[in-house]
Scaffold this motif. Structure first.
Motif, PDB file in Angstrom:
ATOM      1  N   LEU A   1      42.073  38.891  42.237  1.00 52.35           N
ATOM      2  CA  LEU A   1      42.341  40.253  41.813  1.00 52.35           C
ATOM      3  C   LEU A   1      41.647  41.196  42.778  1.00 52.35           C
ATOM      4  N   THR A   2      42.353  42.225  43.247  1.00 52.99           N
ATOM      5  CA  THR A   2      41.748  43.211  44.134  1.00 52.99           C
ATOM      6  C   THR A   2      42.184  44.608  43.728  1.00 52.99           C
ATOM      7  N   TYR A   3      41.383  45.595  44.142  1.00 55.74           N
ATOM      8  CA  TYR A   3      41.754  46.999  44.019  1.00 55.74           C
ATOM      9  C   TYR A   3      41.668  47.613  45.413  1.00 55.74           C
ATOM     10  N   THR A   4      42.758  48.233  45.860  1.00 50.49           N
ATOM     11  CA  THR A   4      42.799  48.899  47.155  1.00 50.49           C
ATOM     12  C   THR A   4      42.867  50.398  46.933  1.00 50.49           C
ATOM     13  N   SER A   5      41.911  51.137  47.474  1.00 43.51           N
ATOM     14  CA  SER A   5      41.867  52.587  47.301  1.00 43.51           C
ATOM     15  C   SER A   5      43.043  53.250  48.004  1.00 43.51           C
ATOM     16  N   GLY A   6      43.682  54.196  47.312  1.00 41.24           N
ATOM     17  CA  GLY A   6      44.785  54.923  47.925  1.00 41.24           C
ATOM     18  C   GLY A   6      44.324  55.914  48.970  1.00 41.24           C
ATOM     19  N   VAL A   7      43.066  56.358  48.889  1.00 45.07           N
ATOM     20  CA  VAL A   7      42.528  57.351  49.821  1.00 45.07           C
ATOM     21  C   VAL A   7      41.849  56.688  51.009  1.00 45.07           C
ATOM     22  N   THR A   8      40.919  55.784  50.743  1.00 47.78           N
ATOM     23  CA  THR A   8      40.115  55.205  51.825  1.00 47.78           C
ATOM     24  C   THR A   8      40.707  53.934  52.407  1.00 47.78           C
ATOM     25  N   GLY A   9      41.586  53.259  51.658  1.00 45.55           N
ATOM     26  CA  GLY A   9      42.127  51.989  52.115  1.00 45.55           C
ATOM     27  C   GLY A   9      41.187  50.815  51.915  1.00 45.55           C
ATOM     28  N   GLN A  10      39.993  51.055  51.345  1.00 49.18           N
ATOM     29  CA  GLN A  10      39.053  49.966  51.100  1.00 49.18           C
ATOM     30  C   GLN A  10      39.635  48.976  50.094  1.00 49.18           C
ATOM     31  N   VAL A  11      39.384  47.701  50.330  1.00 51.22           N
ATOM     32  CA  VAL A  11      39.841  46.644  49.426  1.00 51.22           C
ATOM     33  C   VAL A  11      38.624  46.054  48.721  1.00 51.22           C
ATOM     34  N   PHE A  12      38.638  46.090  47.396  1.00 53.83           N
ATOM     35  CA  PHE A  12      37.512  45.589  46.600  1.00 53.83           C
ATOM     36  C   PHE A  12      37.920  44.295  45.910  1.00 53.83           C
ATOM     37  N   ASP A  13      37.157  43.252  46.179  1.00 55.28           N
ATOM     38  CA  ASP A  13      37.390  41.950  45.555  1.00 55.28           C
ATOM     39  C   ASP A  13      36.846  42.005  44.127  1.00 55.28           C
ATOM     40  N   LEU A  14      37.722  41.800  43.149  1.00 55.51           N
ATOM     41  CA  LEU A  14      37.327  41.886  41.749  1.00 55.51           C
ATOM     42  C   LEU A  14      37.126  40.504  41.128  1.00 55.51           C
ATOM     43  N   ASP A  15      36.857  39.528  41.979  1.00 57.20           N
ATOM     44  CA  ASP A  15      36.528  38.179  41.517  1.00 57.20           C
ATOM     45  C   ASP A  15      35.231  37.695  42.138  1.00 57.20           C
ATOM     46  N   SER A  16      34.424  38.624  42.663  1.00 58.40           N
ATOM     47  CA  SER A  16      33.226  38.212  43.373  1.00 58.40           C
ATOM     48  C   SER A  16      32.015  39.006  42.875  1.00 58.40           C
ATOM     49  N   LYS A  17      31.446  39.860  43.711  1.00 59.74           N
ATOM     50  CA  LYS A  17      30.252  40.616  43.328  1.00 59.74           C
ATOM     51  C   LYS A  17      30.547  41.636  42.242  1.00 59.74           C
ATOM     52  N   LEU A  18      31.777  42.083  42.191  1.00 57.54           N
ATOM     53  CA  LEU A  18      32.298  42.847  41.054  1.00 57.54           C
ATOM     54  C   LEU A  18      33.410  42.008  40.457  1.00 57.54           C
ATOM     55  N   SER A  19      33.322  41.707  39.172  1.00 60.56           N
ATOM     56  CA  SER A  19      34.299  40.797  38.583  1.00 60.56           C
ATOM     57  C   SER A  19      34.896  41.373  37.309  1.00 60.56           C
ATOM     58  N   TRP A  20      36.235  41.348  37.265  1.00 65.47           N
ATOM     59  CA  TRP A  20      36.946  41.756  36.050  1.00 65.47           C
ATOM     60  C   TRP A  20      37.239  40.560  35.155  1.00 65.47           C
ATOM     61  N   GLY A  21      36.741  39.405  35.521  1.00 65.15           N
ATOM     62  CA  GLY A  21      36.953  38.210  34.709  1.00 65.15           C
ATOM     63  C   GLY A  21      38.432  37.906  34.552  1.00 65.15           C
ATOM     64  N   ALA A  22      38.821  37.505  33.351  1.00 66.20           N
ATOM     65  CA  ALA A  22      40.224  37.178  33.094  1.00 66.20           C
ATOM     66  C   ALA A  22      41.108  38.413  33.074  1.00 66.20           C
ATOM     67  N   ALA A  23      40.512  39.601  32.826  1.00 66.08           N
ATOM     68  CA  ALA A  23      41.260  40.868  32.812  1.00 66.08           C
ATOM     69  C   ALA A  23      42.533  40.761  31.983  1.00 66.08           C
ATOM     70  N   ASN A  24      42.388  40.225  30.761  1.00 62.49           N
ATOM     71  CA  ASN A  24      43.568  39.998  29.932  1.00 62.49           C
ATOM     72  C   ASN A  24      44.327  41.276  29.612  1.00 62.49           C
TER      73      ASN A  24
END
Length: 279
Positions: free
Chosen positions: A4-27
């Motif tokens: 799971l990732t989140y990519t910023s629409g402004v900065t283009g940064q890609v954030f890994d949401l399964d690592s140092k920040l985790s959304w878990g199962a994100a049901n």
């Protein structure tokens, strides 16, 4: 979902949401909701709209959290949604535009089990993934297509026959992206009773990219030297959707015979679903 990732629409940064920040199962990202109008014995006007969901995020890196929140605020402030990407176990990549509009810490950020509740707006109401590209080859790339006698006869020895089909494997019509390659004058493609048509010429070495995705409809010409221009007005839209000649007509379900005037076409069907696949 395995990634799971989140990519910023402004900065283009890609954030890994399964690592140092985790959304878990994100049901909550798998929840689905249709809005509709009740009638005497049924329903009408079903539609999937943007909606709010809540997810819990565990935190192992405060600097990464600060960067995500800064990017998320910029996306909201400048009204440029980011994109959540979900990779299913089968390898399908699902996307949806999204913004993070609220956070509520459940513990101190530096606690061993630090976590935070987030409110996320899913902007499209649907998840989308690109299916495999289907190619309709230009006549010039199909040897023997126009075999003929060296002299004129009342009828051709072998008339032009392309016998090409495209397939929408989904049970409902789906949006698409098409790339039409030049050179061709007033290109046309007929699928499933609809004629897709551009009232323009595509030069040699150029191509036109057509996207029918809701909220992202576009027709862009790219020339051989890479110059891009908006040619939205050149798409024929006679009668609108289901009118028989609509450039953005969704691709019907099933196997469809294709008829076109000899230019090259790449077709990518965009699958839409209320929730990403579970596998």
């Amino acid at each position: 979902m395995s990634e799971l990732t989140y990519t910023s629409g402004v900065t283009g940064q890609v954030f890994d949401l399964d690592s140092k920040l985790s959304w878990g199962a994100a049901n909550a990202l798998r929840s689905r909701h249709w809005e509709y109008t009740l009638e005497y014995r049924g329903m009408s006007s079903p539609v999937r709209k943007a909606r709010e969901v809540s997810v819990n995020m565990t935190i192992e890196d405060v600097d990464e959290l600060d960067a995500l929140m800064q990017a998320a605020d910029s996306d909201v402030l400048l009204r440029k949604p980011g994109t959540i990407t979900a990779l299913s176990e089968s390898g399908g990549v699902w996307r949806q535009r999204a913004v993070i509009v609220e956070s509520s810490p459940q513990s101190h950020y530096r606690a061993p089990d630090a976590n935070i509740d987030l409110t996320v707006l899913l902007m499209d109401g649907v998840w989308r993934r690109r299916l495999d590209v289907q190619r309709l080859w230009a006549d010039a790339l199909q040897p023997g297509l126009d075999l003929d006698y060296p002299h004129d006869y009342p009828h051709d020895y072998m008339p032009t026959v392309r016998n090409a089909t495209v397939v929408n494997p989904m049970p409902a019509p789906m949006p698409f992206e098409m790339v039409w390659f030049g050179p061709v004058s007033k290109p046309q493609l007929t699928l499933g009773g609809n004629r897709y048509e551009l009232d323009m010429d595509i030069p040699s070495g150029g191509y036109v990219t057509i996207s029918s995705v809701e909220g992202e409809k576009s027709i862009i010409l790219t020339t051989e030297n890479g110059d891009m221009s908006n040619v939205f007005s050149k798409g024929v839209r006679t009668g609108g959707e289901n009118g028989g000649s609509y450039i953005f007509q969704p691709i019907p379900s099933g196997e469809l015979a294709a008829q076109w005037n000899g230019f090259g076409i790449d077709l990518t069907i965009i699958e839409e679903a209320s929730e990403p696949q579970w596998v």
